[in-house]
Design an enzyme around this catalytic site. Structure first.
Site, PDB file in Angstrom:
ATOM      1  CG  MET A  45      -1.876  -1.212   1.194  1.00 17.97           C
ATOM      2  SD  MET A  45      -3.394  -0.965   2.119  1.00 17.97           S
ATOM      3  CE  MET A  45      -2.738  -0.654   3.745  1.00 17.97           C
ATOM      4  CG  HIS A  49       8.368   0.287   6.259  1.00 16.80           C
ATOM      5  ND1 HIS A  49       8.637  -1.064   6.237  1.00 16.80           N
ATOM      6  CD2 HIS A  49       7.030   0.386   6.466  1.00 16.80           C
ATOM      7  CE1 HIS A  49       7.534  -1.737   6.447  1.00 16.80           C
ATOM      8  NE2 HIS A  49       6.530  -0.883   6.583  1.00 16.80           N
ATOM      9  CD  GLU A  50      15.798  -0.747   4.602  1.00 16.26           C
ATOM     10  OE1 GLU A  50      16.107  -1.941   4.447  1.00 16.26           O
ATOM     11  OE2 GLU A  50      16.035   0.121   3.753  1.00 16.26           O
ATOM     12  CG  HIS A  52       6.943  -1.868   2.307  1.00 14.51           C
ATOM     13  ND1 HIS A  52       6.812  -0.698   3.023  1.00 14.51           N
ATOM     14  CD2 HIS A  52       5.744  -2.493   2.384  1.00 14.51           C
ATOM     15  CE1 HIS A  52       5.570  -0.618   3.498  1.00 14.51           C
ATOM     16  NE2 HIS A  52       4.903  -1.694   3.130  1.00 14.51           N
ATOM     17  CD  GLN A  76      -5.994  -3.899   2.317  1.00 12.63           C
ATOM     18  OE1 GLN A  76      -5.825  -4.420   1.223  1.00 12.63           O
ATOM     19  NE2 GLN A  76      -5.047  -3.898   3.246  1.00 12.63           N
ATOM     20  N   GLY A 162       5.058 -10.320   3.774  1.00 14.87           N
ATOM     21  CA  GLY A 162       5.758 -10.220   5.053  1.00 14.87           C
ATOM     22  C   GLY A 162       5.046 -10.977   6.166  1.00 14.87           C
ATOM     23  CE  LYS A 164       3.459  -4.618  11.512  1.00 19.78           C
ATOM     24  NZ  LYS A 164       2.648  -3.833  10.639  1.00 19.78           N
ATOM     25  CG  ASP A 165       0.576  -7.181   7.557  1.00 18.68           C
ATOM     26  OD1 ASP A 165      -0.215  -6.458   8.164  1.00 18.68           O
ATOM     27  OD2 ASP A 165       1.631  -6.753   7.036  1.00 18.68           O
TER      28      ASP A 165
HETATM   29  P1  AMP Z   1       1.499  -2.946   3.460  1.00 25.66           P
HETATM   30  O1  AMP Z   1       2.056  -1.877   2.597  1.00 25.66           O
HETATM   31  O2  AMP Z   1       1.426  -2.580   4.912  1.00 25.66           O
HETATM   32  O3  AMP Z   1       0.203  -3.513   2.924  1.00 25.66           O
HETATM   33  O4  AMP Z   1       2.539  -4.153   3.419  1.00 25.66           O
HETATM   34  C1  AMP Z   1       2.925  -4.717   2.187  1.00 25.66           C
HETATM   35  C2  AMP Z   1       3.724  -5.964   2.447  1.00 25.66           C
HETATM   36  O5  AMP Z   1       4.889  -5.645   3.223  1.00 25.66           O
HETATM   37  C3  AMP Z   1       2.953  -7.032   3.225  1.00 25.66           C
HETATM   38  O6  AMP Z   1       3.287  -8.320   2.711  1.00 25.66           O
HETATM   39  C4  AMP Z   1       3.486  -6.837   4.624  1.00 25.66           C
HETATM   40  O7  AMP Z   1       3.409  -8.005   5.427  1.00 25.66           O
HETATM   41  C5  AMP Z   1       4.926  -6.461   4.360  1.00 25.66           C
HETATM   42  N1  AMP Z   1       5.482  -5.740   5.506  1.00 25.66           N
HETATM   43  C6  AMP Z   1       4.981  -4.631   6.095  1.00 25.66           C
HETATM   44  N2  AMP Z   1       5.739  -4.282   7.157  1.00 25.66           N
HETATM   45  C7  AMP Z   1       6.712  -5.215   7.259  1.00 25.66           C
HETATM   46  C8  AMP Z   1       7.804  -5.435   8.165  1.00 25.66           C
HETATM   47  N3  AMP Z   1       8.037  -4.624   9.195  1.00 25.66           N
HETATM   48  N4  AMP Z   1       8.614  -6.500   7.944  1.00 25.66           N
HETATM   49  C9  AMP Z   1       8.380  -7.336   6.909  1.00 25.66           C
HETATM   50  N5  AMP Z   1       7.381  -7.186   6.022  1.00 25.66           N
HETATM   51  C10 AMP Z   1       6.555  -6.150   6.195  1.00 25.66           C
END
Ligand code: AMP
Length: 294
Positions: A45, A49-50, A52, A76, A162, A164-165
């Site tokens: 989205m 950051h690191e 991603h 979502q 990740g 993370k989720d």
């Molecule tokens: P988002 O932009 O928050 O939808 O995240 C996009 C992707 O990056 C998803 O697969 C997340 O799980 C992953 N992600 C977000 N934050 C982290 C993190 N701190 N460490 C590893 N992967 C991450």
């Protein structure tokens, strides 16, 4: 410079090919496949950051063509959630993505992904229950639906997500198996800041004092892990260790703290034998944060 979007022909920014049109992307990816290129895909989205960037690096090592999507998916977000204020920085994102060797960025407008008449919804009925699913009704259906559509547009060989989720990763793994999607799902480790806080685009919402308070989530998880490493295997004793850390930080409005089986998220027995994950979610001020530890 400020990227200028074009629905008919791709543009290049920071050395990355940018495509806004779903139809154009699908055509472009069919051509890549026809040339025998292996496609790695990282959906996001934005506000990178690191965490991603670590997914992009993992994708770079596994594909000939590294594709990133940046799409703040309205489907979502709940009605009372942060869709309208979700942070955005397309130029900064492309600069970071370029450092990881990204070839192509798909940046669609919501109306292009959800044209008038759109009505399909993908539900992973069991995995979406509990944890975040209980606090964000409809969230995982929104995630599964957009990820399925993105997979059909990008046609990747490997999809990088990740840990993370963690529940999201299990929802997508289940969908890919259930629907026989021809893609390999690769879960990548959660990346933390120096102080242990899980990196998240939503950390941008936190004031300096809230950023301090946000440490309580990971500190609770670390305390439980220390007890586990010292030999504690009783589920409730481990949860008590984590809860005692949270008790010292009243600024956190806890949604849940739960131990689950690491592979299918089912509740573990009173004495742990199989790998488990400790998951936490809560609010610091207006900001909803999640974290987990295997
Ligand atoms: P988002 O932009 O928050 O939808 O995240 C996009 C992707 O990056 C998803 O697969 C997340 O799980 C992953 N992600 C977000 N934050 C982290 C993190 N701190 N460490 C590893 N992967 C991450």
């Amino acid at each position: 410079g400020i990227p200028t979007m074009n629905t008919t022909s791709p543009t290049i920014q920071h050395g990355i090919e940018i495509i806004e049109s779903p139809a154009l992307l699908q055509q472009r990816m069919l051509q890549a496949r026809a040339k025998g290129q292996r496609i790695a895909f990282v959906p996001t989205m934005g506000y990178l950051h690191e965490g991603h960037v670590s997914l992009l690096r993992a994708g770079r090592a596994r594909g000939d063509l590294l594709v990133l999507s940046i799409f703040v998916n309205p489907m979502q977000f709940g009605a009372s959630e942060d869709l309208s204020r979700y942070p955005r920085d397309l130029d900064g994102d492309l600069a970071k993505a370029a450092t990881a060797g990204t070839d192509l960025a798909f940046c669609p407008q919501p109306e292009a992904m959800y044209p008038v008449g759109f009505q399909t919804r993908v539900e992973v009925t069991e995995v979406q229950k509990g944890l975040c699913g209980d606090y964000r009704p409809g969230h995982f259906a929104g995630v599964a639906t957009v990820v399925l559509k993105l997979i059909n547009l990008v046609q990747p060989h490997v999809l990088l997500l990740g840990e993370k989720d963690y529940q999201q990763l299990q929802v997508i793994r289940r969908m890919v198996r259930d629907l026989a999607l021809p893609v390999e799902v690769l879960g990548c480790p959660l990346i933390r800041d120096h102080d242990g806080v899980a990196l998240s685009s939503r950390n941008a919402y936190l004031s300096p004092s809230e950023r301090e308070q946000a440490r309580s989530l990971s500190q609770a998880l670390f305390a439980a892990r220390a007890a586990f490493a010292a030999g504690e295997r009783r589920r409730d004793a481990l949860l008590d260790v984590a809860r005692s850390v949270l008790a010292a930080q009243p600024a956190l409005r806890l949604e849940y703290l739960e131990l689950r089986d690491a592979s299918d998220l089912t509740p573990p027995p009173a004495t742990l034998n199989d790998p488990v994950v400790l998951l936490i979610a809560g609010y610091i001020g207006r900001t909803r944060l999640i974290d987990n530890l295997l």
